[in-house]
Design a protein around this motif. Structure first.
Motif, short mmCIF file in Angstrom:
data_model
loop_
_atom_site.label_atom_id
_atom_site.label_comp_id
_atom_site.label_asym_id
_atom_site.label_seq_id
_atom_site.Cartn_x
_atom_site.Cartn_y
_atom_site.Cartn_z
N PRO A 270 0.82 -1.23 0.00
CA PRO A 270 0.00 0.00 0.00
C PRO A 270 0.85 1.28 0.00
CG PRO A 270 -0.83 -1.54 1.62
CD PRO A 270 0.43 -2.13 1.08
N GLU A 271 1.96 1.27 0.72
CA GLU A 271 2.81 2.46 0.76
C GLU A 271 3.46 2.72 -0.60
OE1 GLU A 271 4.20 5.87 2.16
OE2 GLU A 271 2.86 4.54 3.26
N LEU A 272 3.92 1.65 -1.26
CA LEU A 272 4.51 1.78 -2.59
C LEU A 272 3.47 2.26 -3.59
CD1 LEU A 272 6.83 1.35 -4.60
CD2 LEU A 272 6.05 -1.02 -4.82
N ARG A 273 2.27 1.71 -3.51
CA ARG A 273 1.19 2.13 -4.41
C ARG A 273 0.88 3.61 -4.22
NH1 ARG A 273 -4.07 2.55 -5.65
NH2 ARG A 273 -5.10 1.13 -7.07
N LYS A 274 0.85 4.06 -2.99
CA LYS A 274 0.58 5.48 -2.70
C LYS A 274 1.67 6.37 -3.29
CE LYS A 274 0.00 8.63 1.17
NZ LYS A 274 0.04 8.78 2.62
N ARG A 275 2.94 5.96 -3.12
CA ARG A 275 4.05 6.74 -3.68
C ARG A 275 4.01 6.78 -5.20
NH1 ARG A 275 9.03 4.24 -1.03
NH2 ARG A 275 9.47 4.06 -3.22
N LEU A 276 3.69 5.65 -5.82
CA LEU A 276 3.62 5.59 -7.28
C LEU A 276 2.48 6.46 -7.82
CD1 LEU A 276 4.31 1.81 -7.92
CD2 LEU A 276 5.82 3.73 -8.45
N LEU A 277 1.34 6.43 -7.15
CA LEU A 277 0.23 7.28 -7.57
C LEU A 277 0.57 8.76 -7.41
CD1 LEU A 277 -2.84 5.29 -6.21
CD2 LEU A 277 -2.20 5.65 -8.60
N GLN A 278 1.25 9.11 -6.33
CA GLN A 278 1.68 10.50 -6.11
C GLN A 278 2.65 10.94 -7.20
OE1 GLN A 278 0.55 12.70 -3.98
NE2 GLN A 278 1.96 14.28 -4.64
N GLU A 279 3.58 10.07 -7.56
CA GLU A 279 4.55 10.40 -8.61
C GLU A 279 3.85 10.55 -9.95
OE1 GLU A 279 8.04 11.36 -10.49
OE2 GLU A 279 7.69 11.22 -8.34
N ALA A 280 2.82 9.77 -10.20
CA ALA A 280 2.07 9.89 -11.45
C ALA A 280 1.31 11.22 -11.51
CB ALA A 280 1.09 8.73 -11.59
N ARG A 281 0.85 11.71 -10.36
CA ARG A 281 0.15 13.00 -10.33
C ARG A 281 1.10 14.17 -10.46
NH1 ARG A 281 -3.13 10.30 -6.49
NH2 ARG A 281 -1.84 10.99 -4.78
N THR A 282 2.30 14.06 -9.89
CA THR A 282 3.27 15.16 -9.92
C THR A 282 4.63 14.63 -10.36
OG1 THR A 282 3.78 14.81 -7.60
CG2 THR A 282 2.13 16.50 -8.10
N PRO A 283 4.81 14.39 -11.66
CA PRO A 283 6.08 13.83 -12.13
C PRO A 283 7.24 14.82 -11.97
CG PRO A 283 4.69 14.40 -13.99
CD PRO A 283 3.88 14.63 -12.75
N TRP A 284 8.41 14.29 -11.72
CA TRP A 284 9.65 15.06 -11.60
C TRP A 284 9.59 16.10 -10.49
CZ3 TRP A 284 13.39 12.97 -14.39
CH2 TRP A 284 13.05 12.28 -15.53
N ARG A 285 8.79 15.88 -9.47
CA ARG A 285 8.60 16.88 -8.42
C ARG A 285 9.90 17.20 -7.68
NH1 ARG A 285 6.46 17.43 -2.98
NH2 ARG A 285 5.44 19.44 -2.94
N SER A 286 10.66 16.18 -7.29
CA SER A 286 11.88 16.47 -6.52
C SER A 286 12.91 17.21 -7.36
CB SER A 286 12.50 15.20 -5.94
OG SER A 286 12.11 14.06 -6.60
N LEU A 287 12.99 16.89 -8.65
CA LEU A 287 13.91 17.61 -9.52
C LEU A 287 13.48 19.07 -9.67
CD1 LEU A 287 16.41 17.38 -11.31
CD2 LEU A 287 14.90 16.76 -13.18
N ARG A 288 12.17 19.29 -9.85
CA ARG A 288 11.67 20.66 -9.94
C ARG A 288 11.94 21.44 -8.67
NH1 ARG A 288 6.70 18.52 -11.49
NH2 ARG A 288 5.84 19.33 -9.57
N ARG A 289 11.68 20.81 -7.51
CA ARG A 289 11.92 21.49 -6.23
C ARG A 289 13.39 21.87 -6.08
NH1 ARG A 289 8.04 23.09 -2.76
NH2 ARG A 289 9.31 22.48 -1.02
N ALA A 290 14.28 20.98 -6.47
CA ALA A 290 15.72 21.29 -6.39
C ALA A 290 16.05 22.48 -7.29
CB ALA A 290 16.54 20.07 -6.80
N LEU A 291 15.46 22.54 -8.47
CA LEU A 291 15.69 23.67 -9.37
C LEU A 291 15.15 24.96 -8.77
CD1 LEU A 291 16.60 24.75 -12.13
CD2 LEU A 291 14.30 24.19 -12.97
#
Length: 82
Positions: A9-30
């Motif tokens: 369930p935790e992996l599924r939640k993370r994957l769904l979050q990544e699908a909604r906001t792709p490349w989020r950590s890279l954008r935040r770093a920028l």
């Protein structure tokens, strides 16, 4: 193909979050890199102005605009679920 119900369930939640906001950590770093760069530029201009040097108003305006824009980008890219 893997049955979705068998995913952790935790992996599924993370994957769904990544699908909604792709490349989020890279954008935040920028956004943080742009904010830091604008802050260093503004601090440099403030020190130049405090030492009696001439700071053109247009240059100061560009730095303040860059600082505000990067802060707005960080604000809008925040995690709204927490």
């Amino acid at each position: 193909m893997t049955d979705p119900s068998r995913l952790d369930p935790e992996l599924r939640k993370r994957l769904l979050q990544e699908a909604r906001t792709p490349w989020r950590s890279l954008r935040r770093a920028l956004w943080f890199a742009l904010f830091a760069s604008a802050a260093v530029g503004a601090a440099t201009m403030a020190m130049r102005g405090a030492s009696g040097g001439l700071v053109p108003l247009t240059d100061l305006g560009i730095q303040v605009a860059a600082l505000l824009l990067s802060a707005v980008l960080i604000w809008f890219d925040r995690n709204r679920e927490t």
